[in-house]
Each structure stands twice: as C-alpha cells, then as structure tokens.
Scaffold this motif. Sequence first.
Motif, PDB file in Angstrom:
ATOM      1  N   THR A 125      -7.927 -12.797   5.910  1.00 17.06           N
ATOM      2  CA  THR A 125      -8.867 -11.797   5.184  1.00 17.06           C
ATOM      3  C   THR A 125      -9.703 -12.415   4.127  1.00 17.06           C
ATOM      4  O   THR A 125     -10.863 -11.999   4.158  1.00 17.06           O
ATOM      5  N   ASP A 126      -9.303 -13.403   3.753  1.00 20.33           N
ATOM      6  CA  ASP A 126     -10.141 -13.983   2.547  1.00 20.33           C
ATOM      7  C   ASP A 126     -11.274 -14.543   3.060  1.00 20.33           C
ATOM      8  O   ASP A 126     -12.426 -14.443   2.751  1.00 20.33           O
ATOM      9  N   VAL A 127     -11.231 -15.475   4.335  1.00 26.67           N
ATOM     10  CA  VAL A 127     -12.371 -16.219   4.928  1.00 26.67           C
ATOM     11  C   VAL A 127     -13.200 -14.784   5.496  1.00 26.67           C
ATOM     12  O   VAL A 127     -14.501 -15.020   5.349  1.00 26.67           O
ATOM     13  N   ALA A 128     -12.871 -13.851   6.186  1.00 25.48           N
ATOM     14  CA  ALA A 128     -13.739 -12.996   6.581  1.00 25.48           C
ATOM     15  C   ALA A 128     -14.369 -12.064   5.411  1.00 25.48           C
ATOM     16  O   ALA A 128     -15.678 -11.724   5.572  1.00 25.48           O
ATOM     17  N   ARG A 129     -13.882 -11.972   4.091  1.00 24.99           N
ATOM     18  CA  ARG A 129     -14.450 -11.491   3.235  1.00 24.99           C
ATOM     19  C   ARG A 129     -15.631 -12.079   2.747  1.00 24.99           C
ATOM     20  O   ARG A 129     -16.744 -11.572   2.206  1.00 24.99           O
ATOM     21  N   GLY A 130     -15.633 -13.494   2.610  1.00 28.20           N
ATOM     22  CA  GLY A 130     -16.782 -14.311   2.394  1.00 28.20           C
ATOM     23  C   GLY A 130     -17.471 -14.850   3.724  1.00 28.20           C
ATOM     24  O   GLY A 130     -18.378 -16.002   3.391  1.00 28.20           O
ATOM     25  N   VAL A 368      -6.760 -12.221  18.470  1.00 28.16           N
ATOM     26  CA  VAL A 368      -7.619 -13.318  18.144  1.00 28.16           C
ATOM     27  C   VAL A 368      -9.140 -12.860  18.207  1.00 28.16           C
ATOM     28  O   VAL A 368      -9.968 -12.742  17.301  1.00 28.16           O
ATOM     29  N   TRP A 369      -9.529 -12.387  19.448  1.00 22.94           N
ATOM     30  CA  TRP A 369     -10.833 -11.733  19.610  1.00 22.94           C
ATOM     31  C   TRP A 369     -11.309 -10.494  19.196  1.00 22.94           C
ATOM     32  O   TRP A 369     -12.098 -10.458  18.090  1.00 22.94           O
ATOM     33  N   ILE A 370     -10.543  -9.477  19.356  1.00 20.24           N
ATOM     34  CA  ILE A 370     -10.927  -8.189  18.621  1.00 20.24           C
ATOM     35  C   ILE A 370     -10.726  -8.068  17.310  1.00 20.24           C
ATOM     36  O   ILE A 370     -11.597  -7.933  16.400  1.00 20.24           O
ATOM     37  N   ALA A 371      -9.552  -8.648  16.832  1.00 22.45           N
ATOM     38  CA  ALA A 371      -9.437  -8.770  15.330  1.00 22.45           C
ATOM     39  C   ALA A 371     -10.301  -9.667  14.626  1.00 22.45           C
ATOM     40  O   ALA A 371     -10.942  -9.455  13.370  1.00 22.45           O
ATOM     41  N   MET A 372     -10.550 -10.814  15.156  1.00 24.23           N
ATOM     42  CA  MET A 372     -11.742 -11.562  14.668  1.00 24.23           C
ATOM     43  C   MET A 372     -13.153 -11.050  14.433  1.00 24.23           C
ATOM     44  O   MET A 372     -13.846 -10.840  13.551  1.00 24.23           O
ATOM     45  N   MET A 373     -13.472 -10.198  15.543  1.00 21.74           N
ATOM     46  CA  MET A 373     -14.903  -9.748  15.567  1.00 21.74           C
ATOM     47  C   MET A 373     -14.836  -8.333  14.454  1.00 21.74           C
ATOM     48  O   MET A 373     -15.690  -8.037  13.904  1.00 21.74           O
ATOM     49  N   ARG A 374     -13.676  -7.790  14.479  1.00 18.05           N
ATOM     50  CA  ARG A 374     -13.454  -6.540  13.433  1.00 18.05           C
ATOM     51  C   ARG A 374     -13.870  -7.191  12.220  1.00 18.05           C
ATOM     52  O   ARG A 374     -14.408  -6.501  11.299  1.00 18.05           O
ATOM     53  N   LEU A 375     -12.995  -8.156  11.702  1.00 17.30           N
ATOM     54  CA  LEU A 375     -13.220  -8.550  10.179  1.00 17.30           C
ATOM     55  C   LEU A 375     -14.581  -9.233   9.981  1.00 17.30           C
ATOM     56  O   LEU A 375     -14.988  -9.174   8.919  1.00 17.30           O
ATOM     57  N   ARG A 376     -15.078 -10.020  11.190  1.00 20.85           N
ATOM     58  CA  ARG A 376     -16.477 -10.526  10.866  1.00 20.85           C
ATOM     59  C   ARG A 376     -17.316  -9.411  10.502  1.00 20.85           C
ATOM     60  O   ARG A 376     -18.328  -9.499   9.806  1.00 20.85           O
ATOM     61  N   VAL A 377     -17.455  -8.301  11.467  1.00 20.91           N
ATOM     62  CA  VAL A 377     -18.306  -7.132  11.282  1.00 20.91           C
ATOM     63  C   VAL A 377     -18.281  -6.592   9.914  1.00 20.91           C
ATOM     64  O   VAL A 377     -19.206  -6.273   9.309  1.00 20.91           O
ATOM     65  N   CYS A 378     -16.948  -6.339   9.509  1.00 15.39           N
ATOM     66  CA  CYS A 378     -16.738  -5.472   8.340  1.00 15.39           C
ATOM     67  C   CYS A 378     -17.095  -6.305   7.166  1.00 15.39           C
ATOM     68  O   CYS A 378     -17.679  -5.716   6.054  1.00 15.39           O
ATOM     69  N   GLY A 379     -16.851  -7.773   7.042  1.00 17.31           N
ATOM     70  CA  GLY A 379     -16.783  -8.576   6.007  1.00 17.31           C
ATOM     71  C   GLY A 379     -18.329  -8.970   5.774  1.00 17.31           C
ATOM     72  O   GLY A 379     -18.892  -8.478   4.673  1.00 17.31           O
ATOM     73  N   MET A 380     -19.272  -8.778   6.725  1.00 13.07           N
ATOM     74  CA  MET A 380     -20.666  -9.173   6.865  1.00 13.07           C
ATOM     75  C   MET A 380     -21.212  -7.862   6.310  1.00 13.07           C
ATOM     76  O   MET A 380     -22.305  -7.892   5.757  1.00 13.07           O
ATOM     77  N   ALA A 381     -20.861  -6.687   6.980  1.00 18.33           N
ATOM     78  CA  ALA A 381     -21.399  -5.305   6.638  1.00 18.33           C
ATOM     79  C   ALA A 381     -21.193  -5.052   5.064  1.00 18.33           C
ATOM     80  O   ALA A 381     -22.114  -4.528   4.540  1.00 18.33           O
ATOM     81  N   ARG A 400     -20.346   2.192   2.448  1.00 13.62           N
ATOM     82  CA  ARG A 400     -19.677   1.184   1.841  1.00 13.62           C
ATOM     83  C   ARG A 400     -18.059   1.654   1.944  1.00 13.62           C
ATOM     84  O   ARG A 400     -17.261   0.799   2.121  1.00 13.62           O
ATOM     85  N   SER A 401     -17.857   2.857   1.652  1.00 17.83           N
ATOM     86  CA  SER A 401     -16.469   3.087   1.745  1.00 17.83           C
ATOM     87  C   SER A 401     -15.742   3.326   2.761  1.00 17.83           C
ATOM     88  O   SER A 401     -14.896   2.867   3.074  1.00 17.83           O
ATOM     89  N   ARG A 402     -16.738   3.559   3.887  1.00 17.35           N
ATOM     90  CA  ARG A 402     -16.126   3.552   5.338  1.00 17.35           C
ATOM     91  C   ARG A 402     -15.736   2.288   5.671  1.00 17.35           C
ATOM     92  O   ARG A 402     -14.513   1.931   6.255  1.00 17.35           O
ATOM     93  N   PHE A 403     -16.681   1.276   5.584  1.00 19.85           N
ATOM     94  CA  PHE A 403     -16.327  -0.310   5.816  1.00 19.85           C
ATOM     95  C   PHE A 403     -15.455  -0.744   5.090  1.00 19.85           C
ATOM     96  O   PHE A 403     -14.514  -1.619   5.365  1.00 19.85           O
ATOM     97  N   GLY A 404     -15.127  -0.384   3.766  1.00 19.49           N
ATOM     98  CA  GLY A 404     -14.395  -0.705   2.633  1.00 19.49           C
ATOM     99  C   GLY A 404     -12.689  -0.443   3.352  1.00 19.49           C
ATOM    100  O   GLY A 404     -11.772  -1.149   3.427  1.00 19.49           O
ATOM    101  N   THR A 405     -12.696   0.998   3.865  1.00 20.81           N
ATOM    102  CA  THR A 405     -11.477   1.511   4.309  1.00 20.81           C
ATOM    103  C   THR A 405     -11.048   0.884   5.613  1.00 20.81           C
ATOM    104  O   THR A 405      -9.920   0.363   5.657  1.00 20.81           O
ATOM    105  N   LEU A 406     -12.107   0.533   6.414  1.00 16.09           N
ATOM    106  CA  LEU A 406     -11.839  -0.195   7.731  1.00 16.09           C
ATOM    107  C   LEU A 406     -11.378  -1.488   7.633  1.00 16.09           C
ATOM    108  O   LEU A 406     -10.598  -2.076   8.145  1.00 16.09           O
ATOM    109  N   PHE A 407     -11.946  -2.071   6.766  1.00 19.48           N
ATOM    110  CA  PHE A 407     -11.876  -3.714   6.277  1.00 19.48           C
ATOM    111  C   PHE A 407     -10.054  -3.691   5.922  1.00 19.48           C
ATOM    112  O   PHE A 407      -9.593  -4.653   6.301  1.00 19.48           O
ATOM    113  N   ASP A 408      -9.904  -2.945   4.997  1.00 19.13           N
ATOM    114  CA  ASP A 408      -8.388  -2.853   4.364  1.00 19.13           C
ATOM    115  C   ASP A 408      -7.489  -2.521   5.281  1.00 19.13           C
ATOM    116  O   ASP A 408      -6.390  -3.111   5.484  1.00 19.13           O
ATOM    117  N   ARG A 409      -7.831  -1.650   6.053  1.00 20.89           N
ATOM    118  CA  ARG A 409      -6.880  -1.243   7.332  1.00 20.89           C
ATOM    119  C   ARG A 409      -6.774  -2.198   8.388  1.00 20.89           C
ATOM    120  O   ARG A 409      -5.553  -2.779   8.736  1.00 20.89           O
TER     121      ARG A 409
END
Length: 449
Positions: A125-130, A368-381, A400-409
Amino acid sequence: MDDIGAIVGSVDRIDGFPTVDQLAVFLAELAAARPDRVRLTDIGRSRNGEPIRAARIGTGEPHIIVLGNPHPNEPLGMATIRHLVRRLVEDESAVLGASWHIVPCLDPDGTRLNEAWFGGPMTRTDVARGFYRPPSSQQPEWCFPVAWRGTTIGTPLPETTALMTLIDRTRPALIASLHNADFGGGFFYCSGGDQSYWAALTGLLAAAQVPVYRGEPDAPGSRAVAPGVFRLPSFSTMAETLAAADADPATVLGGGGSLDYAGRYGTAVLVSELPLWVDARIDDDSPSQQCSAEVLDAVAKAYRELVALIDGAVELCPTPGRAPGPFEQALRAMRTDLTAMAAAKEMGAARAGERIATRGEVFVENYVWIAMMRLRVCGMALRLLGSEVRDGTPAVARERSRFGTLFDRWSGEIEAVAPGVVVPLEHLVRAQAGAIVLAATRVCSGLAV
C-alpha cells in the motif's frame, strides 16, 4: 563462491533505500576522503538539469559499468551501489585490477517522484501510494537508437546520451544493470555465459535466501538457461516476437537497450531482478477449481476496467496545448499497456482449452498482476488529481473521491489476503552485489558472461 562472498563482505541491516541526495552526499564525502581511490565525474544532465555522475574506482583493464536506477521505481540498485562502492574502496583487491564506472542513479528526475516510500514501511500500500513509473519512451535504458526492418527506433533521452557517452569512452567489457521487482522471486538476464556461470547465479539467490523466480521471462523472445536465469534478448529478437503477436515494437519497447548499443564493443550485460515481497502460494502447483481460460478472461476484464478508470482521470487534465505532467503521461502509457495486456490475456484464454489452472497461477494472476496494476493506477491517478489537476470543480472532487475509495478498498483487500513477506533488504543487496562481482571476476579472467 567463497571468493565472491569475501569481496562482497557482510551486509548490515538495511531499513530503507537511499534517496538521490543521500547517495550523492555519500559518494561526494567518500571521494573527498579518499581521492586516491574514488573520482567523481559528471557524464551528463537529466531532463530537469540534474547532474548524472559516475564514480570511477580503479585504473586498470577491463572497464566495468554498474547502473543504478535505470527504472526510477526500482531503488534496490542504489542500496547495492552504496554497499559495493564502500567495499571497493575498503579493499583494493576487490577492484580485481579493473576500472569500475558506477552510475548511482541514471534517472534522478523519476527517482525523486518515488522517494516518499523509500524510507518505509515497505508495504504494498505505501509503495503504491508514492509510486511512479514513466512510459517506456522515457526510460533511459530503453531509448537507444536501433535499426529494425529499415527503420530507426528509439530517441535517446539526455540520460541515455550520458550513458552512451560513458559506453563510448570506456568500451566496457561488462555492464551490470540493477533492477528490482515487486513480487515473486529473483532472476537474472544474461547476454551469454555457460552452465557454470548460470548455476553460480542461481546459487547466489539461495545463499542470500531469495527464492528463485519460476515463471516466464517478461522480455519477449527470452528463454530460460537455468533456474532463475534467462537469456537477454536483443531488440531485434524482442521486436520480431512482438510483431508475430501483432504488437507494435516501437510502442511496447520504446527503443533499444544497453545490450544493443554496447554490442559494438563486445560488451557483456547482466541484469538482476530481485523481489521486494514473496509469497509461498506462488509456487503452489496443485490444481485449482478454475480453468485457465476463466482465470485469464477475468484478468483481461479487470485490465479493461482499469483502462476505463484511467480515461475518467485523464479527461480532467488541462486543455491541449500545454505540456502534460509526468503522472498524466504515465497513466496514458499505462492505458496503452493495459489494453495490449488485456488482448494478450484473451488470446491466452482462447488457447487454454479446458486446462485447469494451478492454485499458484490463480494467485499470481489475481494478487500479483491484477493487484499490482490496480494499486499503480489508483496511486498515480490520485497523485495526478492532487498535483497536476488542481481546479476545485465538482467533477475533479468526485474523481478524487472515487479513486480514493477504490484505493482504500483494493489496498485493504491486498493487505488482508496477499501482503507478501518482505525480503530483508540486506539479503537482496547481498545477492545483487554478489552477481555483479561474479560477472566481474569472470570478465577479468576472460570467461564468458
């Protein structure tokens, strides 16, 4: 292997990665304290005007180049360089009579956009956030000009030009390019070598308690030569493989690699890829309750959903006519990549027939793959919407709210189900430094690498 271990030495506990500035200060202080052993030179400037430096240690033959951070989201090499430089300065015999040219950070601009997570905690999570990773056309090690089917592909970045200058000046016998992966096992790409060399590389992973990667190589046209060791393909090999799959090599690859450019000097190349996290479920070969086609189709669907998410974010970017920021460019490139990846998964599903997927395959595709891509997209968005799209319109606030909710979920699910086990960074540094020294000793002895 005992000689390799003696040169690498013991690696103290490492709790995080050095930043661009921290590594620059370390090298400057070392060069000031030991001018007889270390000489720093500027080999070029980054796109943002940052100096790109090389530390030279030794004055003999052959010449060896070590590249840190060719990909800015892969900082393991900077930690390895900090340790390796210290060892080369402390022990003159470790230099092997060669001239070492060590580039601590090839992409300082992109690396600075990742530094928020370098100090830890090292969670997915922390890596994806930054997180930030540029398009392939903006990755310095993949922008060398190369001819293919009568066309020149690849426009060198300033960082690439700096590396080209260093290669032309030194005509190196070896280039060691330092990388790390997110999740999985450790592996290497080699331009050559023999069974003894490849077995020794595999042994370095075991000695450092780093699991061996058991999947397929991500470089098109590559093949395994030993457990965790793959042949490094040329641009031509990768391009022909991609073209056969109806993919555009210029879009996917961006340009040639250091192997293609330095090949004129007979340079050997070693690429090391070591994981930050591992999970034993990756190696579970027992059958699941899903057929492979079903699994791959689900991955393709998830990728296409991410494409739609990216569209919603980038359409809020400022009007055309202005230079896009790094996160907008990265997300637009991810959109192209995810579209191609979805098509590849669908093709794989069509060929899979009734084969039952293993539990390991299901885990890799989902966590690995789906999870990594989801976190990367949300983090950079989220970073795009927070730094490059700054207006206060309701549409931006909703996105912003939509991506924040998805990232948290999604991050909550990943940390609960597949957080991964962090590989101690000192183990990774030991394996990566060992691989460099192994290749260097063979080059200095006239053996194939």
